[in-house]
Motif scaffolding. Structure first.
Motif, PDB file in Angstrom:
ATOM      1  N   GLY A   1     -28.512 -23.375 -36.805  1.00 17.54           N
ATOM      2  CA  GLY A   1     -29.748 -23.167 -36.059  1.00 17.54           C
ATOM      3  C   GLY A   1     -30.231 -24.499 -35.521  1.00 17.54           C
ATOM      4  N   THR A   2     -31.495 -24.802 -35.781  1.00 20.07           N
ATOM      5  CA  THR A   2     -32.041 -26.071 -35.290  1.00 20.07           C
ATOM      6  C   THR A   2     -31.944 -27.168 -36.351  1.00 20.07           C
ATOM      7  N   THR A   3     -31.338 -26.842 -37.489  1.00 16.88           N
ATOM      8  CA  THR A   3     -31.264 -27.800 -38.593  1.00 16.88           C
ATOM      9  C   THR A   3     -29.850 -28.355 -38.736  1.00 16.88           C
ATOM     10  N   THR A   4     -29.754 -29.668 -38.927  1.00 19.42           N
ATOM     11  CA  THR A   4     -28.454 -30.253 -39.242  1.00 19.42           C
ATOM     12  C   THR A   4     -28.451 -30.610 -40.716  1.00 19.42           C
ATOM     13  N   TYR A   5     -27.587 -29.941 -41.450  1.00 17.77           N
ATOM     14  CA  TYR A   5     -27.492 -30.157 -42.893  1.00 17.77           C
ATOM     15  C   TYR A   5     -26.478 -31.257 -43.179  1.00 17.77           C
ATOM     16  N   ALA A   6     -26.800 -32.096 -44.168  1.00 17.65           N
ATOM     17  CA  ALA A   6     -25.883 -33.165 -44.572  1.00 17.65           C
ATOM     18  C   ALA A   6     -25.298 -32.855 -45.947  1.00 17.65           C
ATOM     19  N   LEU A   7     -24.016 -33.090 -46.088  1.00 16.25           N
ATOM     20  CA  LEU A   7     -23.351 -32.926 -47.384  1.00 16.25           C
ATOM     21  C   LEU A   7     -23.939 -33.953 -48.351  1.00 16.25           C
TER      22      LEU A   7
ATOM     23  N   GLY B   1     -32.897 -19.949 -39.643  1.00 13.30           N
ATOM     24  CA  GLY B   1     -33.797 -19.692 -38.536  1.00 13.30           C
ATOM     25  C   GLY B   1     -35.186 -20.126 -38.935  1.00 13.30           C
ATOM     26  N   ALA B   2     -36.066 -19.161 -39.015  1.00  9.03           N
ATOM     27  CA  ALA B   2     -37.456 -19.459 -39.361  1.00  9.03           C
ATOM     28  C   ALA B   2     -37.592 -19.989 -40.789  1.00  9.03           C
ATOM     29  N   HIS B   3     -36.719 -19.538 -41.692  1.00 10.13           N
ATOM     30  CA  HIS B   3     -36.853 -19.918 -43.096  1.00 10.13           C
ATOM     31  C   HIS B   3     -35.687 -20.774 -43.558  1.00 10.13           C
TER      32      HIS B   3
ATOM     33  N   LEU C   1     -32.167 -26.679 -49.298  1.00  6.69           N
ATOM     34  CA  LEU C   1     -30.960 -26.962 -50.059  1.00  6.69           C
ATOM     35  C   LEU C   1     -30.087 -25.725 -50.023  1.00  6.69           C
ATOM     36  N   ALA C   2     -28.805 -25.906 -49.691  1.00  2.00           N
ATOM     37  CA  ALA C   2     -27.933 -24.737 -49.589  1.00  2.00           C
ATOM     38  C   ALA C   2     -26.596 -25.006 -50.273  1.00  2.00           C
ATOM     39  N   PHE C   3     -26.144 -23.998 -51.006  1.00  2.00           N
ATOM     40  CA  PHE C   3     -24.841 -24.063 -51.669  1.00  2.00           C
ATOM     41  C   PHE C   3     -23.899 -23.167 -50.873  1.00  2.00           C
ATOM     42  N   VAL C   4     -22.938 -23.774 -50.205  1.00  2.00           N
ATOM     43  CA  VAL C   4     -21.989 -22.991 -49.417  1.00  2.00           C
ATOM     44  C   VAL C   4     -20.741 -22.790 -50.271  1.00  2.00           C
ATOM     45  N   ARG C   5     -20.462 -21.539 -50.597  1.00  2.00           N
ATOM     46  CA  ARG C   5     -19.371 -21.215 -51.533  1.00  2.00           C
ATOM     47  C   ARG C   5     -18.057 -21.858 -51.137  1.00  2.00           C
ATOM     48  N   ASP C   6     -17.455 -22.531 -52.072  1.00  2.00           N
ATOM     49  CA  ASP C   6     -16.144 -23.167 -51.921  1.00  2.00           C
ATOM     50  C   ASP C   6     -16.125 -24.286 -50.877  1.00  2.00           C
ATOM     51  N   VAL C   7     -17.282 -24.634 -50.329  1.00  2.00           N
ATOM     52  CA  VAL C   7     -17.330 -25.707 -49.317  1.00  2.00           C
ATOM     53  C   VAL C   7     -18.092 -26.915 -49.865  1.00  2.00           C
ATOM     54  N   GLY C   8     -19.387 -26.742 -50.128  1.00  2.00           N
ATOM     55  CA  GLY C   8     -20.141 -27.885 -50.638  1.00  2.00           C
ATOM     56  C   GLY C   8     -21.626 -27.614 -50.726  1.00  2.00           C
ATOM     57  N   VAL C   9     -22.363 -28.633 -51.172  1.00  2.00           N
ATOM     58  CA  VAL C   9     -23.815 -28.545 -51.321  1.00  2.00           C
ATOM     59  C   VAL C   9     -24.451 -29.364 -50.201  1.00  2.00           C
ATOM     60  N   TYR C  10     -25.339 -28.729 -49.435  1.00  2.00           N
ATOM     61  CA  TYR C  10     -25.916 -29.352 -48.250  1.00  2.00           C
ATOM     62  C   TYR C  10     -27.439 -29.378 -48.332  1.00  2.00           C
ATOM     63  N   ALA C  11     -28.028 -30.433 -47.750  1.00  2.00           N
ATOM     64  CA  ALA C  11     -29.485 -30.546 -47.736  1.00  2.00           C
ATOM     65  C   ALA C  11     -29.975 -30.781 -46.316  1.00  2.00           C
ATOM     66  N   ALA C  12     -31.137 -30.206 -46.021  1.00  2.00           N
ATOM     67  CA  ALA C  12     -31.790 -30.427 -44.734  1.00  2.00           C
ATOM     68  C   ALA C  12     -32.378 -31.841 -44.726  1.00  2.00           C
TER      69      ALA C  12
END
Ligand SMILES: [Zn+2]
Length: 339
Positions: A213-219, A270-272, A276-287
Motif C-alpha cells: 500500500g502506501t507503507t514501506t516495511y523494513a526487515l 490500507g487504512a489499518h 509490525l508484521a510477521f510474514v510466514r516463512d519470509v520474515g518480520v517487518y516493521a513500518a
C-alpha cells in the motif's frame, strides 16, 4: 533538594548501567531499582531507562514513612509523595519497593527467569531448579503491576522470610543489604534457571523492504527476531501465545499480525496498516517509526520463546488481564515517554 549517600548511589548507578546494557536482564524502560536511606526511598522514575543511569538522573526521592504507613493500613494504591522537584514520576512499582524490608531492591524481567515464569508449571520448575541454591524465595500469581501486585507481594512476604520474589508472567524482585548482594543473587538465579536454546533452522534470505500500500516495511535486522516468522514451531507459539507478560502487550499490542505472504500484507496495509508484521516463512517487518522501545520488547519476546522446549506449555495472559493493562493511565504515561 534531597541528596543521597554518594557511595551507595555510585554503586547502584554502576549496576544499573551494566544491567541496563544487557538485554537478557533489562529491556528498555522495564525493570526498576531502589534503595532506602532513613525515611527516603530512592526509586527509578517511570519511563526512564536503567541503561541511562550513568548519563542522567533517573532516581526520584519519595517519602518512605508515608508509604510504610499506607502499607500498614492496607492502602496499596496510595500515591507516593515525591520529595524532589525533578518533575519525574516515581515508578509504577514504588509501593512494591517500599514494602520490601531490604535496603536495596531490584526488579527485572530477566529473560532466563521470565522464560520459566510464563510456563504453566512455573512453580514446579522453580522448585526443581532452585532446590539446592540456598535462595529463600516466594512466588506470587500474576497480578496487574502497581497496587494489586504490591498487595500480593506483601502477602507472600508476610508468610515467608524471602529475599527473592518471583512474579508469574512478569519478572523477579530481589532484595539485599546492598547492591553487591542483590547482584550476586541475580547471578545465582540466571545461572540456575538458564535455559537451553532451541536450535536455529537455516532461513532463506528475505527482501530488505516490502512495499505494501502506501507503507514501506523494513526487515528487522535481528536474527533471533526473524526466527519468529521463519520457524514453524516458534511461529505457532506467536500465534497462540503472544501476550505472556505486561510490557509485551503494552508496547506491542494484544495480537501478533501474521500474514501468509507479502501480497496479503499489501492488501492489509490500507487504512489499518499494522506497525509490525510477521510474514510466514519470509520474515518480520516493521513500518517506519517502529521505536527502539518496541524493538527491544520484540527481541525480549523472541529471547523468551527460543528458550522454550517443545514440551513446555505456556500460560498467556487472559483477555481481562490484557484489557486492564491497555486501559491504564499509568501505562499511557510510560508509553508517552518511550523512544
Ligand atoms: Zn516489571
Amino acid at each position: 533538594m534531597k541528596t543521597s549517600d554518594t557511595a551507595i548511589r555510585a554503586a547502584i548507578v554502576d549496576f544499573c548501567a551494566r544491567a541496563g546494557a544487557d538485554p537478557l536482564l533489562v529491556q528498555g524502560a522495564g525493570g526498576n531499582v531502589s534503595w532506602k536511606e532513613r525515611d527516603v526511598l530512592w526509586i527509578k522514575a517511570s519511563g526512564t531507562w536503567l541503561s541511562e543511569a550513568a548519563q542522567e538522573d533517573i532516581f526520584v526521592p519519595v517519602d518512605l514513612a508515608h508509604l510504610r504507613d499506607a502499607v500498614a493500613a492496607g492502602e496499596f494504591s496510595a500515591s507516593p509523595k515525591a520529595l524532589g522537584d525533578s518533575g519525574l514520576r516515581p515508578s509504577i512499582e514504588t509501593m512494591l519497593h517500599s514494602l520490601m524490608p531490604h535496603p536495596v531492591v531490584v526488579h527485572v524481567h530477566a529473560v532466563e527467569v521470565l522464560a520459566h515464569l510464563v510456563r504453566a508449571d512455573w512453580l514446579d520448575g522453580l522448585q526443581q531448579a532452585l532446590d539446592s541454591s540456598g535462595i529463600a524465595w516466594a512466588g506470587v500469581p500474576y497480578r496487574k503491576p502497581g497496587a494489586e501486585l504490591a498487595e500480593a507481594v506483601a502477602q507472600a512476604l508476610a508468610g515467608a522470610e524471602a529475599s527473592v520474589v518471583f512474579l508469574q508472567n512478569h519478572g523477579v524482585v530481589i532484595g539485599g543489604a546492598d547492591i553487591a548482594q542483590v547482584e550476586a543473587a541475580l547471578a545465582v538465579l540466571t545461572t540456575a534457571l538458564a535455559n537451553p536454546l532451541a536450535a536455529a533452522a537455516p532461513a532463506a534470505a528475505a527482501p530488505a523492504e516490502l512495499a505494501a500500500g502506501t507503507t514501506t516495511y523494513a526487515l528487522l535486522e535481528d536474527a533471533v527476531v526473524q526466527r519468529l516468522a521463519t520457524e514453524p514451531a516458534l511461529r505457532a507459539r506467536l500465534e497462540r501465545e503472544w501476550v505472556l507478560y505486561p510490557d509485551h502487550v503494552v508496547f506491542l499490542g494484544p495480537e501478533a499480525y501474521v500474514v501468509a505472504d507479502t501480497d496479503a500484507l499489501a492488501q492489509a496495509a490500507g487504512a489499518h496498516a499494522p506497525e509490525l508484521a510477521f510474514v510466514r516463512d519470509v520474515g518480520v517487518y516493521a513500518a517506519p517509526g517502529f521505536s527502539k522501545a518496541k524493538q527491544v520488547q520484540l527481541r525480549c519476546y523472541a529471547d523468551v520463546i527460543v528458550r522454550q522446549a517443545p514440551q513446555h506449555v505456556l500460560h498467556p495472559l487472559g483477555a481481562s488481564e490484557i484489557g486492564a493493562l491497555l486501559n491504564w493511565d499509568a501505562e499511557r504515561y510510560r508509553m508517552s515517554l518511550s523512544k
